[in-house]
Write an enzyme that holds these catalytic residues in place. Structure first.
Site, PDB file in Angstrom:
ATOM      1  N   ASP A  13      -7.315   2.990   4.900  1.00 41.10           N
ATOM      2  CA  ASP A  13      -6.399   4.141   4.741  1.00 41.10           C
ATOM      3  C   ASP A  13      -5.051   3.909   5.415  1.00 41.10           C
ATOM      4  O   ASP A  13      -4.403   4.847   5.864  1.00 41.10           O
ATOM      5  CB  ASP A  13      -7.013   5.441   5.310  1.00 41.10           C
ATOM      6  CG  ASP A  13      -8.392   5.695   4.746  1.00 41.10           C
ATOM      7  OD1 ASP A  13      -8.539   5.570   3.530  1.00 41.10           O
ATOM      8  OD2 ASP A  13      -9.299   6.018   5.527  1.00 41.10           O
ATOM      9  N   HIS A  41      -7.075   4.642  -2.856  1.00 39.31           N
ATOM     10  CA  HIS A  41      -5.674   4.366  -2.592  1.00 39.31           C
ATOM     11  C   HIS A  41      -4.886   5.520  -3.177  1.00 39.31           C
ATOM     12  O   HIS A  41      -5.097   5.870  -4.335  1.00 39.31           O
ATOM     13  CB  HIS A  41      -5.211   3.119  -3.333  1.00 39.31           C
ATOM     14  CG  HIS A  41      -5.762   1.855  -2.774  1.00 39.31           C
ATOM     15  ND1 HIS A  41      -6.002   1.681  -1.443  1.00 39.31           N
ATOM     16  CD2 HIS A  41      -6.083   0.694  -3.359  1.00 39.31           C
ATOM     17  CE1 HIS A  41      -6.466   0.456  -1.257  1.00 39.31           C
ATOM     18  NE2 HIS A  41      -6.531  -0.154  -2.395  1.00 39.31           N
TER      19      HIS A  41
HETATM   20  P1  GDP Z   1      -4.894   3.182   1.396  1.00 35.34           P
HETATM   21  O1  GDP Z   1      -6.317   3.306   1.005  1.00 35.34           O
HETATM   22  O2  GDP Z   1      -4.696   2.133   2.435  1.00 35.34           O
HETATM   23  O3  GDP Z   1      -3.983   3.015   0.233  1.00 35.34           O
HETATM   24  O4  GDP Z   1      -4.465   4.530   2.108  1.00 35.34           O
HETATM   25  P2  GDP Z   1      -4.679   6.057   1.613  1.00 35.34           P
HETATM   26  O5  GDP Z   1      -4.154   6.209   0.255  1.00 35.34           O
HETATM   27  O6  GDP Z   1      -6.041   6.523   1.879  1.00 35.34           O
HETATM   28  O7  GDP Z   1      -3.790   6.785   2.690  1.00 35.34           O
HETATM   29  C1  GDP Z   1      -2.471   6.696   2.717  1.00 35.34           C
HETATM   30  C2  GDP Z   1      -1.915   8.104   2.557  1.00 35.34           C
HETATM   31  O8  GDP Z   1      -0.681   8.191   3.209  1.00 35.34           O
HETATM   32  C3  GDP Z   1      -1.623   8.488   1.126  1.00 35.34           C
HETATM   33  O9  GDP Z   1      -1.772   9.871   0.957  1.00 35.34           O
HETATM   34  C4  GDP Z   1      -0.168   8.092   0.942  1.00 35.34           C
HETATM   35  O10 GDP Z   1       0.507   8.811  -0.070  1.00 35.34           O
HETATM   36  C5  GDP Z   1       0.366   8.431   2.293  1.00 35.34           C
HETATM   37  N1  GDP Z   1       1.454   7.586   2.752  1.00 35.34           N
HETATM   38  C6  GDP Z   1       1.593   6.245   2.626  1.00 35.34           C
HETATM   39  N2  GDP Z   1       2.682   5.819   3.270  1.00 35.34           N
HETATM   40  C7  GDP Z   1       3.253   6.927   3.839  1.00 35.34           C
HETATM   41  C8  GDP Z   1       4.370   7.135   4.678  1.00 35.34           C
HETATM   42  O11 GDP Z   1       5.081   6.221   5.065  1.00 35.34           O
HETATM   43  N3  GDP Z   1       4.601   8.412   5.106  1.00 35.34           N
HETATM   44  C9  GDP Z   1       3.839   9.456   4.736  1.00 35.34           C
HETATM   45  N4  GDP Z   1       4.137  10.671   5.197  1.00 35.34           N
HETATM   46  N5  GDP Z   1       2.757   9.299   3.947  1.00 35.34           N
HETATM   47  C10 GDP Z   1       2.472   8.051   3.517  1.00 35.34           C
END
Ligand code: GDP
Length: 430
Positions: A13, A41
């Protein structure tokens, strides 16, 4: 053109999906090489907001070929659900932009049941499975008791293979868990309802990737979860059942000779962890609730509130080492904007001694975080696109983390949208 792997450095995440979505523009092929539909994701782009589970995050880019390699847990039912959801929102998914390895093993209907039955048996000793059948799937794969996607093209082989598996699996279902057995009719309808529809996507992805590399095309390998959930190098037994490391990408993609030039490790500006297991830097109470709320830290697949904590430099440094990361994308820096003082876990204290080294899993329960505080910046940074335009405290935070983890931070993400990114030149970070 160079190939790259995008991997999680911590517990998952970290925001890998948004980084893959951003960087796919530069790549011709995106490959998922491990894991299944047990994590998500989140991607926000011109089509809207999506939670991807199994599909590679390059699915939104025109001209990008997306591959599900032999290392993934291929769940036809969940994959089709995801395909249907995405196509309903105007994105075309065809055998031209999605290819499934004929050597990918199929996650069978009973794998989900077994996950559920085992978590029920474990009761309060459970590991926090997402109940997507991933652990039973990988156990069966390594026992050579699943079906390869390519077998769908050989009905006679498939039938006799299924009859053998059915006899074997019903023993576990009925005798160990006292659950209802499966029948061949049930499997036939599963084959008809789901497997027939995925057949057009199945091919030899290994030879496709080899050809792509020979033609000078660029390949991105996309991991699920993070270093600390790796089956061999993570916080066992609170790991996932596959290898989340970049080193596994060539094997799990179907192209063991793949060359990986860059390993982009994704690190969040603070820590989160879903499910059970040791989490040394964990915060509790109001402090935790405020961070969880600021970062909207609820599971993409399960909606479960995530455990949260300060950035953990001990775990991060270890995560970087095992991934052999060459550069880092630091995400969600904007989330910390509300804090007066930003906590950073710089070391662990284990039995009265401080250490920079990530300990053996069994020792983690006795480790306590050593927390230092850095000044906060207390303003909105989500519109900033140039590193030097960040408040000096935010620059200091990034530079401090970089100096402690020993790997250049080349991207700083300040929002979930594709364009909310600060790209730092490599020279600057070195
Ligand atoms: P992944 O599985 O590694 O892709 O991560 P997730 O999707 O579970 O979690 C990442 C969350 O953080 C998602 O809701 C993204 O839209 C959000 N996100 C990613 N980068 C940023 C950021 O730089 N700032 C903010 N506020 N949200 C972000």
């Amino acid at each position: 053109m160079k190939n790259c792997a995008i991997v999680g450095i911590n517990w998952g995440d970290e925001g890998k999906g948004r980084m893959v979505d951003l960087l796919t523009e530069k790549y011709d092929v995106v490959v998922r090489y491990q894991g299944g539909g047990n994590a998500g994701h989140t991607v926000i782009n011109e089509y809207g907001k999506f939670a991807l589970h199994l599909l590679p995050s390059g699915i939104f880019r025109k001209g990008t070929v997306n591959i599900l390699g032999n290392g993934v847990a291929l769940d036809p039912e969940n994959l089709l659900k995801e395909v249907d959801e995405i196509t309903a929102r105007g994105i075309a998914i065809t055998p031209d932009n999605l290819k499934i390895s004929d050597r990918a093993s199929l996650l069978l209907p009973w794998h989900r049941d077994l996950d559920e039955l085992e978590e029920k048996r474990l009761a309060d000793k459970k590991y926090g499975s997402t109940k997507q059948g991933i652990a039973p799937f990988y156990s069966d794969k390594y026992q050579k008791k699943t079906i390869l996607a390519g077998e769908l093209f050989y009905p006679e082989v498939l039938r006799s293979h299924f009859e053998d598996l059915l006899e074997w699996k019903n023993l576990t279902l009925t005798k160990v868990y006292e659950a209802a057995p499966y029948t061949m009719e049930m499997l036939d309808s599963w084959l008809k309802d789901y497997c027939e529809r995925i057949k057009p996507f199945i091919c030899n992805t290994g030879s496709f990737l080899q050809k792509a590399q020979n033609e000078g095309k660029s390949i991105m390998f996309e991991a699920q979860l993070g270093s600390l959930r790796d089956l061999d190098y993570g916080i066992y037994p609170y790991t996932t059942s596959s290898n989340t490391l970049a080193a596994y990408a060539p094997i799990g993609s179907g192209f063991p000779a793949a060359r990986i030039d860059d390993v982009i490790g994704v690190v969040k500006a603070y820590s989160t962890c879903v499910g059970e297991g040791p989490f040394v830097c964990e915060m509790f109470g109001d402090e935790a609730e405020a961070l969880r709320k600021a970062g909207a830290e609820y599971g993409a697949k399960t909606g479960r509130p995530r455990r949260v904590g300060a950035i953990d430099l001990v775990a991060t440094k270890y995560g970087i080492e095992v991934q052999a990361a060459t550069e880092i994308a630091l995400t969600k820096l904007d989330v910390l904007s509300y804090l007066d003082k930003i906590p950073v876990c710089t070391q662990y204290s284990v039995n009265g001694e401080t250490t920079d080294h990530f300990p053996f899993p069994a020792v983690l329960d006795h480790a306590k975080p050593v927390i230092e505080y850095l000044d906060g910046w207390k303003c909105d940074i989500s519109g900033i696109r140039v590193f030097e335009d960040l408040p000096v405290e935010a620059q200091r935070y990034v530079n401090y983390v970089e100096s402690r983890i020993g790997c250049p931070i080349t991207y700083v993400s300040v929002g979930p949208e594709r364009e909310s990114i600060i790209v730092r030149k490599k020279e600057m970070a070195e």
